[in-house]
Write an enzyme that holds these catalytic residues in place. Structure first.
Site, PDB file in Angstrom:
ATOM      1  CE  LYS A  19     102.926 -61.992 140.717  1.00  0.00           C
ATOM      2  NZ  LYS A  19     103.399 -63.262 141.550  1.00  0.00           N
ATOM      3  N   PRO A  68      98.982 -69.453 135.921  1.00  0.00           N
ATOM      4  CG  PRO A  68      99.147 -67.483 137.201  1.00  0.00           C
ATOM      5  CD  PRO A  68      98.977 -68.033 135.860  1.00  0.00           C
ATOM      6  CB  SER A  82      93.162 -80.381 130.096  1.00  0.00           C
ATOM      7  OG  SER A  82      92.079 -80.567 131.180  1.00  0.00           O
TER       8      SER A  82
END
Lengths: 214, 214
Positions: free
Chosen positions: A62, A167, A177
């Site tokens: 980050k 994430p 999915s």
């Protein structure tokens, strides 16, 4: 990063031995491992190199600094063996361009919004603008939350064929999915795998869940 | 951090030997040394400990993550010997509170705006809001650019008696005495000292310049 199982393991583990063991256990079910600064602070930057011998390593650093420091951080990570580095987009064009320029053949992924409550205060307000800047600067892809699949679809409309890593799958409530169906290229799974009684089996189950919707 | 010479050395040097030498040369003229991730990536996190034996260490890690990761990074830095950690405020209240909570007796400084051109795109727009949030979350102080002393005075009006560290002195054009006169507690000086032919003499000169306006 190869696109095979579509799973990235978020290795949010600061114990070096445990970290290496879980990666070794699940390596055939993941496309990459994502590490963050806490592991570097506990186990040293050599961990990047060690992990890179087993799988692709995404340094989720980050990065959020001025262009010259961004360049030094990306160069440092890549020279240690990183295949990709995650940077913030809110630092603007010059910092993002410095990241892409320093990455060479490695990939830069940009964060445009953050999923924690504090992310709503500033980052969420500018997510679309940041995605446009990321595309302009030539990043390989973006991070978009699996917990909000509609945001994956929103970002996809802006970024075209660039990659999306999502994430928030598993412990945080997102579905692998659903994220892939919404347009994510890879899902990032952490605790659900590394805190599992049987990490290899859990990773294999998530792989099967994803295959079913491809 | 003590408030004696008012000088913080920005050790933007990735060579371990050179870094240790310059700190040793100038230690009596500085209140602390500020290091960033490139030095950790090149020389390892042990550098934090090694430097902390000579002077206070400010980890300029520009931490910008979700609260749990912020906590782990701050804990990791402090346990290695850091006296202070610099974090971004744009991640919002929960991340800032996590930093302050994890720091213990160490100090947290918040970045509210960045001085590079890309900083104007997003951070500058929200600098005042971020300063208010930082005060609310209990940070020890803030970073404000010596290159724009009027911004130091603006931030001072919001943050009361909390500390201000001002980067940009020397090579970037800011004046140490002007920054201190505008309300900064410490100036951050990098290249002007560590790239000097005589770092000790340069540091001493800056110290004298500051003393003249106190």
């Amino acid at each position: 990063m190869k696109k095979n199982t579509r799973i990235v393991l978020a290795l949010d583990e600061t114990d070096k031995k445990k970290a290496l063991k879980v990666v070794n256990d699940v390596r055939e079910h993941i496309d990459a491992v994502k590490i963050n600064w806490p592991l570097v602070l506990s186990a040293g930057p050599e961990m990047i190199t060690e992990l890179s011998k087993m799988t692709d390593v995404i340094c989720d650093f980050k990065v959020a600094d001025i262009p010259n420091t961004v360049r030094l951080i990306v160069e440092g990570a890549v020279s240690r063996g990183a295949s990709a580095v995650i940077v913030h987009a809110f630092t603007g064009e010059d910092s993002l361009k410095a990241a892409v320029g320093a990455a060479g053949k490695a990939e830069i992924y940009a964060v445009t919004e953050m999923s924690h409550p504090g992310g709503a205060t500033f980052t969420a307000k500018h997510a679309e603008e940041m995605a446009v800047i990321g595309v302009k600067c030539g990043v390989a892809g973006f991070i978009a939350p699996a917990t909000r699949p509609e945001r994956i679809a929103d970002i996809r409309r802006i970024i075209g064929a660039r990659k999306i890593l999502s994430p928030g799958v598993g412990a945080q409530g997102g579905s692998a999915s659903a994220a892939i169906s919404a347009g994510a290229d890879h899902v990032i799974v952490g605790r659900a795998i590394y805190s599992s009684q049987d990490p290899k089996r859990t990773a294999s189950e998530i792989e099967n869940e994803i295959r079913a919707v491809l």
